[in-house]
Design an enzyme around this catalytic site. Sequence first.
Site, PDB file in Angstrom:
ATOM      1  N   GLY A 120      17.750  35.093 -52.696  1.00  0.00           N
ATOM      2  CA  GLY A 120      17.610  34.533 -51.355  1.00  0.00           C
ATOM      3  C   GLY A 120      17.886  33.049 -51.363  1.00  0.00           C
ATOM      4  O   GLY A 120      18.107  32.433 -52.406  1.00  0.00           O
TER       5      GLY A 120
ATOM      6  N   GLY B 163      12.125  34.810 -46.615  1.00  0.00           N
ATOM      7  CA  GLY B 163      11.249  35.789 -47.243  1.00  0.00           C
ATOM      8  C   GLY B 163      10.168  35.210 -48.127  1.00  0.00           C
ATOM      9  O   GLY B 163       9.387  35.963 -48.725  1.00  0.00           O
TER      10      GLY B 163
ATOM     11  N   ARG C 276      24.361  25.522 -57.276  1.00  0.00           N
ATOM     12  CA  ARG C 276      25.194  25.012 -56.173  1.00  0.00           C
ATOM     13  C   ARG C 276      24.693  23.638 -55.785  1.00  0.00           C
ATOM     14  O   ARG C 276      23.642  23.176 -56.263  1.00  0.00           O
ATOM     15  CB  ARG C 276      25.095  25.945 -54.970  1.00  0.00           C
ATOM     16  CG  ARG C 276      23.642  26.173 -54.534  1.00  0.00           C
ATOM     17  CD  ARG C 276      23.512  26.769 -53.171  1.00  0.00           C
ATOM     18  NE  ARG C 276      22.141  27.145 -52.855  1.00  0.00           N
ATOM     19  CZ  ARG C 276      21.180  26.339 -52.443  1.00  0.00           C
ATOM     20  NH1 ARG C 276      21.429  25.033 -52.338  1.00  0.00           N
ATOM     21  NH2 ARG C 276      19.972  26.777 -52.152  1.00  0.00           N
TER      22      ARG C 276
ATOM     23  N   GLY D 119      17.195  29.255 -48.657  1.00  0.00           N
ATOM     24  CA  GLY D 119      16.675  28.680 -47.431  1.00  0.00           C
ATOM     25  C   GLY D 119      15.280  29.129 -47.051  1.00  0.00           C
ATOM     26  O   GLY D 119      14.950  29.227 -45.874  1.00  0.00           O
ATOM     27  N   SER D 120      14.434  29.448 -48.038  1.00  0.00           N
ATOM     28  CA  SER D 120      13.049  29.883 -47.818  1.00  0.00           C
ATOM     29  C   SER D 120      12.950  31.251 -47.159  1.00  0.00           C
ATOM     30  O   SER D 120      11.873  31.649 -46.719  1.00  0.00           O
ATOM     31  CB  SER D 120      12.263  28.859 -46.967  1.00  0.00           C
ATOM     32  OG  SER D 120      12.274  27.587 -47.551  1.00  0.00           O
TER      33      SER D 120
END
Length: 419
Positions: free
Chosen positions: A156, A161, A284, A158-159
Amino acid sequence: MNTSLLLFVESNTTGTGRQFAQRARALGAEPVLLSADPGRYPYAAEDELRTVVVDTADGDALWAAVQRLAAGQRIAGVLSSSEYYVATAADLAARLGLPGPSADAVRACRDKSVQRRTLAEAGVPVPWFSVAGEVAEAVAAAQWRGGPVVVKPVQGSGSLGVRLCRDTGEVAVHARGLLAATVNERGLSTPSRVLVEQYLTGPEFSVEVFGEHAVVTVAKHVGAPPAFVETGHDVPAVPAAADAAALVDSAVHAVKALGLGWGAAHVELRLDAGVARVIEVNPRLAGGMIPELVRRARGVDLVGAQVRAGLGLPVDLTDAAGAAGAASIRFLTAGADAVLGDTDAAEAAARAVPGVVDAALYRTPGTRVGPAEDFRGRLGHVITAGATPRESARAADTALSFGLATALEHAPAREAMPV
């Protein structure tokens, strides 16, 4: 046409995607976006970016598209600004004999359960954790640990979940929801596993690493639990000397242990009683406009550096003369249900604060909004620059509170549905 091509496999929907293409053009390469749905990225049409429609989840179809491009022009590099496609881009670069990270290392890094085990075995400080493939396993891990735990998907960004669960009932509910998901928000298949981990409460930082070199340490602001939405960043962070050394040491050790060491890596950490524990490594560039803050504060262009690396060109990470010295960003989020009012006035009020270099609200007046659960709940941002981190942070806080936040109005009660 003799211009070399720099291929981009998909893009991130906010932040640096457009900048990647701009830097490629500035270096004399033609950016080409390979995407299943180029319309997902409005900048592609606005900037007249050459696009190729292809199923980027289908390796054979993607390779065929790349071969067709290579038959007409020289391909000089393959990159992606989206975490979801970094491994795919690395695979293509390797097949073409072009620069890039190890695709196997990127894939292993993106699976947080594999990443955690690798880091722990290498002696990198990490939170206590357990991997669960069933709800009962997640509950048992939480019971064994005791107290609140963080439950998150093993893949995942961007936070998405990520949630603090205060008891086993909350663990069961959240783990059940995560394990039931078969695809992510990009429509890509996801592993049926979750991470149950120790809840750390110390200050959070990131270290932006390029190759095996720590470029800068960033102070992170995170919203209140149970969600962990990033609400701001300050560049550079100014922890105590011992803490600063521990953060850099853990971050660089983690990157090496994971077999990365090419291009950018974004390492998130929390200080826990003086120990810099790695929360996760992202193979990234950082999101949250951190590269823009680094450019303004230090004069170091991380986006340009990544593009240069992808093209096989030398990279210079030296601070540039004339940079501000410090920069900050604050994101607007709603603390409760609200409606956006006069966004133009709110942006103007934010821009009037000394030190503000950019302010924007992302949604239109009249939009109903609620508390953010992940990065998609951020409503706008303000960016500031100053001579010191304290100066830029103070300006950002002021512009957020007395500028952007004035657009939030109390939400009227929703009308009941007719019976």
